[in-house]
Design an enzyme around this catalytic site. Sequence first.
Site, PDB file in Angstrom:
ATOM      1  CE1 TYR A  24      -3.871  -2.185   0.176  1.00  0.00           C
ATOM      2  CE2 TYR A  24      -2.782  -3.225   2.050  1.00  0.00           C
ATOM      3  CZ  TYR A  24      -3.779  -3.224   1.098  1.00  0.00           C
ATOM      4  OH  TYR A  24      -4.686  -4.248   1.042  1.00  0.00           O
ATOM      5  CG  HIS A 101      -9.715  -1.085  -5.318  1.00  0.00           C
ATOM      6  ND1 HIS A 101     -10.242  -1.419  -4.099  1.00  0.00           N
ATOM      7  CD2 HIS A 101     -10.702  -1.238  -6.216  1.00  0.00           C
ATOM      8  CE1 HIS A 101     -11.506  -1.766  -4.246  1.00  0.00           C
ATOM      9  NE2 HIS A 101     -11.815  -1.661  -5.526  1.00  0.00           N
TER      10      HIS A 101
HETATM   11  O1  CA2 Z   1      -6.126  -1.786  -2.696  1.00  0.00           O
HETATM   12  C1  CA2 Z   1      -7.031  -1.258  -2.051  1.00  0.00           C
HETATM   13  O2  CA2 Z   1      -7.218  -0.058  -1.990  1.00  0.00           O
HETATM   14  C2  CA2 Z   1      -7.976  -2.158  -1.238  1.00  0.00           C
HETATM   15  O3  CA2 Z   1      -9.289  -1.624  -1.358  1.00  0.00           O
HETATM   16  C3  CA2 Z   1      -7.483  -2.103   0.190  1.00  0.00           C
HETATM   17  C4  CA2 Z   1      -8.260  -3.044   1.119  1.00  0.00           C
HETATM   18  C5  CA2 Z   1      -8.338  -4.438   0.549  1.00  0.00           C
HETATM   19  O4  CA2 Z   1      -9.192  -5.234   1.367  1.00  0.00           O
HETATM   20  C6  CA2 Z   1      -8.847  -4.451  -0.878  1.00  0.00           C
HETATM   21  O5  CA2 Z   1      -8.805  -5.778  -1.349  1.00  0.00           O
HETATM   22  C7  CA2 Z   1      -8.000  -3.573  -1.767  1.00  0.00           C
HETATM   23  C8  CA2 Z   1      -7.586  -3.165   2.483  1.00  0.00           C
HETATM   24  C9  CA2 Z   1      -7.344  -1.897   3.179  1.00  0.00           C
HETATM   25  C10 CA2 Z   1      -6.510  -2.198   4.380  1.00  0.00           C
HETATM   26  O6  CA2 Z   1      -5.984  -0.999   4.836  1.00  0.00           O
HETATM   27  C11 CA2 Z   1      -4.676  -0.976   5.210  1.00  0.00           C
HETATM   28  C12 CA2 Z   1      -4.187   0.231   5.553  1.00  0.00           C
HETATM   29  C13 CA2 Z   1      -2.886   0.353   5.918  1.00  0.00           C
HETATM   30  C14 CA2 Z   1      -2.079  -0.732   5.918  1.00  0.00           C
HETATM   31  C15 CA2 Z   1      -2.583  -1.937   5.590  1.00  0.00           C
HETATM   32  C16 CA2 Z   1      -3.881  -2.078   5.235  1.00  0.00           C
END
Ligand code: CA2
Length: 146
Positions: A24, A101
């Site tokens: 991310y 995303h």
């Molecule tokens: O890629 C993306 O933006 C997602 O929407 C992020 C989601 C995931 O479940 C989708 O499949 C794709 C997860 C967000 C988790 O947020 C985090 C924030 C900081 C560090 C790790 C995870």
Amino acid sequence: MSKPIYVLSGPNLNLLGEREPAIYGTATLADVKRLCEARAAAKGRQVVFRQSNHEGELIEWVQEARTEACALVINAAGYGHTSVALHDALKMLAIPVVDCHLSNPAARESFRHGSYVSPVARGVVSGFGPASYELAVEAACGLAGD
Ligand code: CA2
């Protein structure tokens, strides 16, 4: 006064920049907000930028966007893969919706391949990190007629 673009982010994205930087990146959600504001400002638009860990709150904001926004950008995060309720709320919008995303879910685990958002969106931007949000705002401005 022209209506703003609503930019909504779902669960756990408040922790952006703190975990899983390989997937991310290191930008925080506050950084992403600034990028969205700048991209919208270049088109003379404002953004309303919000994040929630609660499905119902996201749905309230989607409903609010029906009358208060010119377009909606949404990164529903995990709820994008699970929420029929969010799908139903988005379907009620007459304004354009852009699914956004940071990562590319199609290139990740199979449980991320399904989306309840993309079928009710005009388009999807994924895989470009914070630039996905900028590109989605740019697309939303275009769809709003800017
Ligand atoms: O890629 C993306 O933006 C997602 O929407 C992020 C989601 C995931 O479940 C989708 O499949 C794709 C997860 C967000 C988790 O947020 C985090 C924030 C900081 C560090 C790790 C995870």
